[in-house]
Design a protein around this motif. Structure first.
Motif, mmCIF file in Angstrom:
data_model
loop_
_atom_site.group_PDB
_atom_site.id
_atom_site.type_symbol
_atom_site.label_atom_id
_atom_site.label_comp_id
_atom_site.label_asym_id
_atom_site.label_seq_id
_atom_site.Cartn_x
_atom_site.Cartn_y
_atom_site.Cartn_z
ATOM 1 N N SER A 51 38.416 41.687 42.673
ATOM 2 C CA SER A 51 38.409 40.802 41.505
ATOM 3 C C SER A 51 37.633 39.518 41.790
ATOM 4 C CB SER A 51 39.842 40.463 41.090
ATOM 5 O OG SER A 51 40.602 41.624 40.868
ATOM 6 N N LYS A 55 34.259 38.207 39.752
ATOM 7 C CA LYS A 55 34.187 36.886 39.110
ATOM 8 C C LYS A 55 33.112 36.013 39.748
ATOM 9 C CE LYS A 55 36.986 33.004 37.537
ATOM 10 N NZ LYS A 55 36.531 33.202 36.147
ATOM 11 N N PHE A 115 37.809 39.397 33.962
ATOM 12 C CA PHE A 115 37.745 38.628 35.205
ATOM 13 C C PHE A 115 36.614 37.601 35.144
ATOM 14 C CE2 PHE A 115 39.741 42.457 37.411
ATOM 15 C CZ PHE A 115 40.979 41.856 37.489
ATOM 16 N N LEU A 120 40.933 33.762 37.040
ATOM 17 C CA LEU A 120 41.200 34.995 37.777
ATOM 18 C C LEU A 120 42.670 35.399 37.709
ATOM 19 C CD1 LEU A 120 40.080 37.186 39.684
ATOM 20 C CD2 LEU A 120 40.601 35.652 41.594
ATOM 21 N N SER A 124 44.339 38.719 35.886
ATOM 22 C CA SER A 124 45.054 39.661 36.749
ATOM 23 C C SER A 124 46.468 39.914 36.240
ATOM 24 C CB SER A 124 45.102 39.116 38.186
ATOM 25 O OG SER A 124 43.809 38.990 38.727
ATOM 26 N N ALA A 291 45.811 36.594 43.607
ATOM 27 C CA ALA A 291 44.916 36.109 42.554
ATOM 28 C C ALA A 291 45.058 34.601 42.365
ATOM 29 C CB ALA A 291 45.213 36.838 41.237
ATOM 30 N N GLN A 295 42.086 31.977 43.155
ATOM 31 C CA GLN A 295 41.640 31.127 42.052
ATOM 32 C C GLN A 295 41.553 29.671 42.499
ATOM 33 O OE1 GLN A 295 43.375 31.700 38.091
ATOM 34 N NE2 GLN A 295 43.745 29.502 37.974
#
Length: 346
Positions: A51, A55, A115, A120, A124, A291, A295
């Motif tokens: 992920s 991103k 994403f 993020l 998620s 996540a 982030q």
């Protein structure tokens, strides 16, 4: 990645009945009682890193990144299916296989879009809520029961999703973010729409997998990877996104995306050999924790109070659903099932 959910949906629905009795990895024998949980947590780490790559690679179309990810799904699946001497496109299951491939591919492409266009952690959490919505589609298409417990978890999940997406018609167009002291005046609706749509497509993929539970997982993965590769290439051609990444570091990250996808899948497969699906699903909730960490660490985006509360509601619903499934699978005279009696009540 709950994305990323497509692979965990696949293994979770199939390995329970087949891989436990015929291990894909006969050498993997260990007496560690928590090995399945550990492997599932590491799998979450790998999927969450996927992920991050999606991103972070802002110069590459997310649909093109999905293409590379599907290559990482397809290539390892073909030799496994050949080794198991499985039919690649079995009669009587072809229509369901194609439908599963379509909804799975569409759901994953939408998750990649989410994403890219959402924080993020928020994306998620929404995508991770897929298992909760399975009860709705299982009731509609498979006539399975949907009791008060399912209604409660769905209700909690919807509240959590609303807190995360914060639609303007409920929260206003000038939402003040206390966490980072910014005023959000422009609301990008397409990111939340993509995340929610991905969740609905993923829930239908779960239902279709139940109809394919008699097939070996390598057959489903091979069809999924091949269909998804063609599908995404067509979409990329239409969008004009068929190009090899120009930057050397971008190329390495694209390769890492495929490797992390493959590594996360293998670890999830092993986790389900060592542990039941319920505890593994609970361990997979670590994806949300990762996540939030990524982030803040990589994108310097501090989650708002609404996002944190919404994440807690969604994760609680998913964990409760997983524990209920685990409790229902225990023998009726099990002491542990008696202690978890509140989870098995309708």
């Amino acid at each position: 990645m709950p994305e990323h959910l497509e692979l965990q949906q696949l293994v979770g629905g199939v390995l329970q009945g087949s891989v436990r009795h015929q291990s894909l990895f006969p050498w993997s024998q260990c007496s560690c009682p928590y090995l399945g949980i550990i492997l599932a947590t590491i799998s979450s780490l790998f999927f969450s890193l996927c992920s991050v790559i999606v991103k972070g690679l802002v110069d590459i179309n997310p649909i093109e990144l999905a293409t590379f990810r599907f290559i990482g799904v397809l290539l390892p699946s073909i030799p496994i299916a050949i080794y198991k001497e499985e039919s690649f496109f079995p009669k009587g299951k072809r229509i369901i296989l194609v439908l599963r491939c379509f909804v799975g591919t569409t759901g994953l492409m939408l998750s990649f879009y989410a994403f890219r266009h959402m924080p993020l952690a928020d994306a998620s959490v929404i995508i991770f809520s897929t298992p909760v919505f399975v009860a709705i589609f299982a009731r509609l298409f498979l006539r399975e029961s949907c009791g008060m417990f399912n209604v409660l978890t769905i209700f909690l999940t919807l509240i959590g999703v609303v807190l995360i997406t914060r639609p303007p018609f409920l929260f206003g167009y000038g939402v003040h973010n206390v966490a980072d002291e910014q005023v959000v005046s422009n609301y990008d609706v397409w990111g939340p729409v993509a995340a929610l749509s991905s969740t609905l497509f993923g829930a239908n993929a779960y239902v279709l997998l139940r109809a394919l539970k008699g097939l070996h997982f390598s057959v489903i993965m091979t069809n999924f990877g091949a269909f998804a590769l063609i599908y995404t290439l067509i979409v990329c051609y239409y969008l004009g996104a068929l190009c090899w990444p120009l930057c050397g570091s971008d190329r390495l990250l694209v390769i890492a995306l495929a490797l992390f996808s493959f590594g996360g899948q293998i670890l999830l497969t092993l986790a389900l050999q060592y542990e039941q699906a319920g505890p593994v699903a609970v361990a997979r909730s670590a994806d949300i924790v990762f996540a939030f960490i990524w982030q803040i660490m990589f994108f310097e985006e501090t989650p708002s109070v609404y996002s944190i509360l919404g994440a807690l509601l969604v994760v609680s619903s998913v964990v409760l659903s997983a524990l209920r499934k685990w409790a229902l699978a225990l023998p009726r005279d099990s002491e542990l099932r008696k202690k978890l009696f509140f989870l098995v009540l309708d």
